[in-house]
Structures are given as C-alpha cells and as structure tokens.
Design a protein around this motif. Structure first.
Motif, short mmCIF file in Angstrom:
data_model
loop_
_atom_site.label_atom_id
_atom_site.label_comp_id
_atom_site.label_asym_id
_atom_site.label_seq_id
_atom_site.Cartn_x
_atom_site.Cartn_y
_atom_site.Cartn_z
N ALA A 39 -45.58 -13.92 0.25
CA ALA A 39 -46.61 -14.04 -0.79
C ALA A 39 -47.92 -13.42 -0.33
O ALA A 39 -48.35 -13.62 0.81
N TYR A 40 -48.51 -12.69 -1.22
CA TYR A 40 -49.81 -12.08 -0.95
C TYR A 40 -50.68 -12.34 -2.16
O TYR A 40 -50.38 -11.88 -3.26
N ASP A 65 -48.74 -13.18 3.73
CA ASP A 65 -48.94 -11.81 4.18
C ASP A 65 -50.43 -11.45 4.17
O ASP A 65 -50.86 -10.56 3.45
N ASN A 86 -52.55 -8.32 6.28
CA ASN A 86 -51.60 -7.87 5.28
C ASN A 86 -50.76 -6.72 5.84
O ASN A 86 -51.29 -5.66 6.19
N GLY A 116 -47.80 -5.77 4.18
CA GLY A 116 -46.96 -5.25 3.11
C GLY A 116 -45.69 -6.06 2.99
O GLY A 116 -45.23 -6.67 3.94
N LYS A 117 -45.13 -6.04 1.79
CA LYS A 117 -44.00 -6.92 1.51
C LYS A 117 -42.81 -6.70 2.43
O LYS A 117 -42.18 -7.65 2.87
N ALA A 176 -43.51 -8.36 5.69
CA ALA A 176 -43.61 -9.81 5.53
C ALA A 176 -42.19 -10.40 5.43
O ALA A 176 -41.87 -11.43 6.02
N ASP A 191 -39.21 -13.55 -4.70
CA ASP A 191 -40.63 -13.29 -4.90
C ASP A 191 -41.34 -14.58 -5.33
O ASP A 191 -40.73 -15.43 -5.97
N ALA A 192 -42.62 -14.66 -5.01
CA ALA A 192 -43.37 -15.87 -5.30
C ALA A 192 -43.91 -15.90 -6.73
O ALA A 192 -44.53 -16.86 -7.15
N ASP A 193 -43.70 -14.83 -7.49
CA ASP A 193 -44.37 -14.74 -8.79
C ASP A 193 -43.48 -15.19 -9.96
O ASP A 193 -43.82 -14.97 -11.12
N GLN A 204 -40.81 -13.98 -11.00
CA GLN A 204 -40.07 -12.94 -11.71
C GLN A 204 -38.58 -13.07 -11.40
O GLN A 204 -37.74 -12.67 -12.20
N ARG A 260 -34.92 -10.50 -15.67
CA ARG A 260 -36.14 -10.60 -14.87
C ARG A 260 -37.30 -10.90 -15.81
O ARG A 260 -37.54 -10.19 -16.77
N ARG A 289 -44.27 -11.50 -14.77
CA ARG A 289 -45.00 -12.28 -13.79
C ARG A 289 -45.53 -13.57 -14.39
O ARG A 289 -46.05 -13.58 -15.49
N THR A 312 -49.40 -7.64 -10.34
CA THR A 312 -48.55 -6.91 -9.41
C THR A 312 -49.39 -6.16 -8.40
O THR A 312 -50.52 -5.77 -8.69
N LYS A 313 -48.85 -5.99 -7.19
CA LYS A 313 -49.57 -5.26 -6.14
C LYS A 313 -49.20 -3.78 -6.16
O LYS A 313 -49.56 -3.03 -5.26
N TRP A 314 -48.44 -3.39 -7.18
CA TRP A 314 -48.00 -2.00 -7.23
C TRP A 314 -48.84 -1.19 -8.19
O TRP A 314 -49.27 -1.66 -9.21
N1 UDP Z 1 -46.13 -9.24 -1.53
C1 UDP Z 1 -46.37 -9.38 -0.16
N2 UDP Z 1 -47.19 -8.48 0.47
C2 UDP Z 1 -47.78 -7.43 -0.19
C3 UDP Z 1 -47.50 -7.28 -1.58
C4 UDP Z 1 -46.67 -8.19 -2.20
O1 UDP Z 1 -45.86 -10.31 0.47
O2 UDP Z 1 -48.51 -6.66 0.42
C5 UDP Z 1 -45.26 -10.22 -2.23
C6 UDP Z 1 -45.86 -10.79 -3.50
O3 UDP Z 1 -46.70 -11.89 -3.22
C7 UDP Z 1 -44.63 -11.20 -4.28
C8 UDP Z 1 -43.63 -10.13 -3.89
O4 UDP Z 1 -44.08 -9.56 -2.66
O5 UDP Z 1 -44.14 -12.46 -3.88
C9 UDP Z 1 -43.47 -9.05 -4.95
O6 UDP Z 1 -44.71 -8.46 -5.23
P1 UDP Z 1 -45.10 -7.93 -6.68
O7 UDP Z 1 -44.84 -8.99 -7.68
O8 UDP Z 1 -46.49 -7.40 -6.58
O9 UDP Z 1 -44.08 -6.74 -6.87
P2 UDP Z 1 -43.25 -6.40 -8.19
O10 UDP Z 1 -42.60 -7.67 -8.64
O11 UDP Z 1 -44.25 -5.89 -9.18
O12 UDP Z 1 -42.26 -5.37 -7.74
#
Ligand code: UDP
Ligand code: MG
Length: 309
Positions: free
Chosen positions: A10-11, A42, A70, A72-73, A76, A93-95, A97, A196, A199, A204-206
């Motif tokens: 989680a970030y 993270d 941090n 990155g995922k 982490a 994932d923590a969100d 999804q 899916r 969120r 999103t971190k993307w």
């Molecule tokens: N996450 C992380 N470090 C990062 C970016 C994301 O641990 O630098 C985690 C984030 O908290 C979430 C998971 O990776 O639990 C997926 O991230 P995100 O939802 O942003 O990606 P998406 O679902 O859009 O692919």
C-alpha cells in the motif's frame, strides 16, 4: 493447520485501508486456515502506516512491514513475499479493486493442487477506452515477442503456493516485471475470471508515462527481440542499398551522370540517421538495465518489521 498469508502493498491508501481490512477480515474468518495479513507500507506520505499499526493492535492476524522509502509496487510486493513463512500467499491491492471475496476460490484451487491461481479481469470497469486499447496492444506485442506468455488482463492479484514462492525468491533481478515473473516460475497455473471494481478511494498511482515505462520494462525484461529487430532492419536496408547502388552505377555508365538527386539524397541520409539513432536507443535501453543490474544494490530496505501477535 496450513497457513495463508495475504500480502497487501500500500502506498498512500489511508482513505480506504480500514474498509479494505474489514472486508478482507470477513473473508478470512470463513477460511479454515491459519491466516495472516501482511501490510507493506511502501513509504507512504499520508497516515497509511499509522492505520496499519492500529490494525495490528486490534487484529492479532496483522503484521506490518515498513520500507525505508517508496520503492514502487513491484519491490514492495517482493519485500512482502520475502517475509512470508506460510504455506501459501495471496497478493492483493489495497484499493479494493481486487475483491477479497475471491480468496476462498483461490484457496480451493490451491487445495486441488495448483501452485499459482491468478485473477483475470472480465471487465475493466472505470477505465477509459484509450487505456483498454493501449493495454490490449501491450499484451499483443508482449505475446509476440516473449517466450514467457503473459496472461491477458491479469494483475498481481493471485495465490502462490510455497514452492512457487520459493522459486520466486530465487529471482533477484532488480528490474522486476512481476506479472512476467509469476508466469515464468511455471508449475501448475490456473486463471479465475472476476470483475474488477473501480477504486474504492484515493487515486491510481499510474499515469501514461509510467505505464509506457512499465511496458518497456516488461518487454526488455522478457525479450531480446528489439535488439534483433535492429539487426534485421539493418540487413534489409543494406540489401536495398546494394540494389539501388547497382542501379545508380548502371544508369551512370549508360546515360552519363548529370548531378541531380538532392531530395533523394536528403531522404536517404535523414532516414538512415534516424534509423541508426533508434537502434542505438534500443541498445541503450538494454545497456541501461545491465548497468543498474550490475550495481548489485539491495532490492529494498526495511524500516521496521512487526510480526503478528
Ligand atoms: N502501490 C505501492 N507502491 C507504489 C504504487 C502503488 O505499493 O509505488 C500499491 C497501491 O497502494 C495499491 C497497489 O499497489 O495497493 C495498486 O496500485 P494502483 O491502484 O495505483 O494501481 P492500479 O490498480 O491502477 O493498476
Ligand atoms: Mg488500483
């Protein structure tokens, strides 16, 4: 009794983390397994870690792992998986999804003898047409270039058996394209289709630049094909140039040679110049990765680890 650890990177997820834990805990309560939830912070800049700590104090199944910054995922996730001592691990994932309610299905297939059970998205709710289009393009290119086929529309949401985890632990490359590595380990793999969700909270971190780099990461980690492309392209150009040369020579011998052809000259020079720079760029991508790899830095650094209980 067998043990299952759920690894949650989680970030900056403070907004949704409590809700996430509530839903996950409800699912884990139903499993006849010893369970653990390993939250990996993270390097969040909000109070994600404070919430994790509170969760650990209120729920004896929760462990926390805090990275020094941090990373990155992908890293982490690697850190989390390195700390798993259970018979199987689920990555989620923590969100919200990835629906935690799917975990019992994963566990059931694991008991049937599968080593990797992964979730494949049936829908990409909440994503734009352009994102879907680029994602589909990426999977197509990847499928063509790589000998490790990456399953389509599959994220990191999956269950890994002990031996898959052990196999993954041996992979210490720095540029980690986890989806590819999960497939690379082999053993018995099974896909489970799910919907899916968008969120739950936060964002999103993307962005597209990150996704583009992620795609390059995937391709260069699992295929040397772009390097070969330059070779074949060069060969083709040389053959064409040779034929063209013969033609120019013949024409000069038969018809004499008044000086003409500035536009065609420019086109050829610029085109070849561009093609060469591109080929150099491709080599550079690989060289850069070799450089990072050769420094042998640790993959991640741990600030603190608190096991459950
Ligand atoms: N996450 C992380 N470090 C990062 C970016 C994301 O641990 O630098 C985690 C984030 O908290 C979430 C998971 O990776 O639990 C997926 O991230 P995100 O939802 O942003 O990606 P998406 O679902 O859009 O692919
Ligand atoms: Mg997400």
């Amino acid at each position: 009794m067998s043990k299952l650890t759920v690894v949650v990177p989680a970030y900056n997820e403070s907004e949704g983390l409590r809700e996430f834990h509530a839903r996950l805990a409800a699912v884990l309560d139903q499993l006849d397994l010893e369970t653990e939830v390993l939250y990996v912070d993270d390097g969040s800049r909000d109070d994600t870690f404070a919430i994790m700590r509170a969760l650990r104090e209120s729920d004896p199944r929760v462990s926390t792992l805090k990275l020094s910054r941090n990373f990155g995922k992908e890293l982490a996730l690697t850190a989390g998986l390195d700390y798993v001592d259970a018979d199987a691990a689920v990555v989620i994932d923590a969100d919200l999804q990835d629906p935690p309610e799917l975990i019992p299905t994963f566990v059931q297939h694991w008991r049937e003898g599968y080593d990797v059970v992964y979730g494949t998205r049936a829908s990409r709710a909440g994503e734009t047409g352009f994102k879907k289009f680029t994602a589909s393009g990426f999977y197509r290119v990847m499928g063509r270039l790589s000998s490790t086929p990456i399953p389509r529309d599959t994220g990191d949401f999956r269950l890994l058996s002990r031996r898959a985890l052990d196999a993954l632990k041996q992979v210490r490359e720095r540029q980690r394209f986890m989806k590819g590595l999960f497939t690379w380990v082999g053993f018995r793999q099974l896909s489970v289709v799910y919907h899916r969700d968008p969120r739950y909270a936060g964002e999103t971190k993307w962005n597209y630049w990150k996704l583009w780099n992620f795609a390059i990461e995937g391709i260069t980690s699992f295929s040397g094909a772009p390097l070969k492309l330059a070779t074949y392209f060069g060969l083709l150009t040389a053959i064409v140039a040779f034929l063209f040369g013969l033609w120019v020579l013949a024409k000069a011998l038969w018809l004499g040679d008044p000086v003409r052809g500035y536009p065609s000259l420019m086109v050829v020079v610029l085109f070849l110049g561009g093609a060469q720079l591109m080929a150099l760029g491709v080599i550079g991508e690989y060289l850069g990765r070799l450089y990072v790899e050769s420094k042998q830095r640790p993959l991640y650094l741990i600030d603190e680890y608190r096991p459950a209980g």
